[in-house]
Design an enzyme around this catalytic site. Sequence first.
Site, PDB file in Angstrom:
ATOM      1  N   SER A 148       0.852  -1.191   0.000  1.00  0.00           N
ATOM      2  CA  SER A 148       0.000   0.000   0.000  1.00  0.00           C
ATOM      3  C   SER A 148       0.883   1.235   0.000  1.00  0.00           C
ATOM      4  O   SER A 148       2.021   1.195   0.499  1.00  0.00           O
ATOM      5  CB  SER A 148      -0.894   0.010   1.247  1.00  0.00           C
ATOM      6  OG  SER A 148      -1.520   1.268   1.416  1.00  0.00           O
ATOM      7  N   TYR A 161      -1.405  -0.115  10.639  1.00  0.00           N
ATOM      8  CA  TYR A 161      -1.627  -0.620   9.281  1.00  0.00           C
ATOM      9  C   TYR A 161      -0.472  -0.210   8.368  1.00  0.00           C
ATOM     10  O   TYR A 161       0.075  -1.037   7.635  1.00  0.00           O
ATOM     11  CB  TYR A 161      -2.948  -0.093   8.731  1.00  0.00           C
ATOM     12  CG  TYR A 161      -3.180  -0.459   7.282  1.00  0.00           C
ATOM     13  CD1 TYR A 161      -3.540  -1.748   6.929  1.00  0.00           C
ATOM     14  CD2 TYR A 161      -3.030   0.495   6.272  1.00  0.00           C
ATOM     15  CE1 TYR A 161      -3.745  -2.097   5.595  1.00  0.00           C
ATOM     16  CE2 TYR A 161      -3.234   0.164   4.940  1.00  0.00           C
ATOM     17  CZ  TYR A 161      -3.593  -1.131   4.602  1.00  0.00           C
ATOM     18  OH  TYR A 161      -3.787  -1.471   3.283  1.00  0.00           O
TER      19      TYR A 161
END
Length: 253
Positions: A148, A161
Amino acid sequence: MAYENLAGRTAVVTGAASGIGEAVAVRLAAEGARVALLARREERLTALAGKIRADGGQALAVAADVTDETSVADAVDRIHAEYGPVDLVVNGAGVMLPHPVAARRADEWQRMLDTNVAGVLRITGALTADLVGAAEAGRSADLVNISSVAAHMSFPNYAVYGATKAAVTYLSEALRGEFGPRDVRVTNIEPGFVESELRTHISDAELSRQVEDMLDAVGALSAEELADLVAYATSRPRRVNLRQIVALPTRQA
């Protein structure tokens, strides 16, 4: 657009029950690969495998939990029994559970670490011999990790995250040092905003609203567009490794 060099390959896609993983599995099967679908939700996998077969592809539904070593080992045994060795692995399983670190949601931290980091390691470790064997036999061999942009762009409340995705990006870079000299390609893909189930993991109403507002302002890539990138990268001549791909909606800075 169809890509060459994917027909006849044997792929494993984790997180195949929804989102990017599902789209990647559908696309690889459409390109002629045999695809083992891994995720925890067996009903979703069975339905997806049926759809792929109805469209003329080959798919095997394998219920598995990437956070559990025994589950992964059993899944690999079943794949080998049905399909034989694997030459394309896509680590698509992931969870996104945003909260401030001060909230001390240790259960959520552990779930993200177990899925997003340790899960990638478990799948990669279990299938390394397959990938190396394919490369030694002169065939294309690919490991694709879905990371990501949060790996290197800080977002409030997404510290853990982002840290897990930074680990995936670093792991991908380090694995190139191990796998590249053995002719196994490693591709790390860092998407920006993507339409997927990850946003439904957000339990906090305010954080969920913030995400919806950002998506309204910027837009999001479709899972199918990410799947196209995976198909493109893994269909290149085996001497070409697209090692790092960052894919953003055009309006996302």
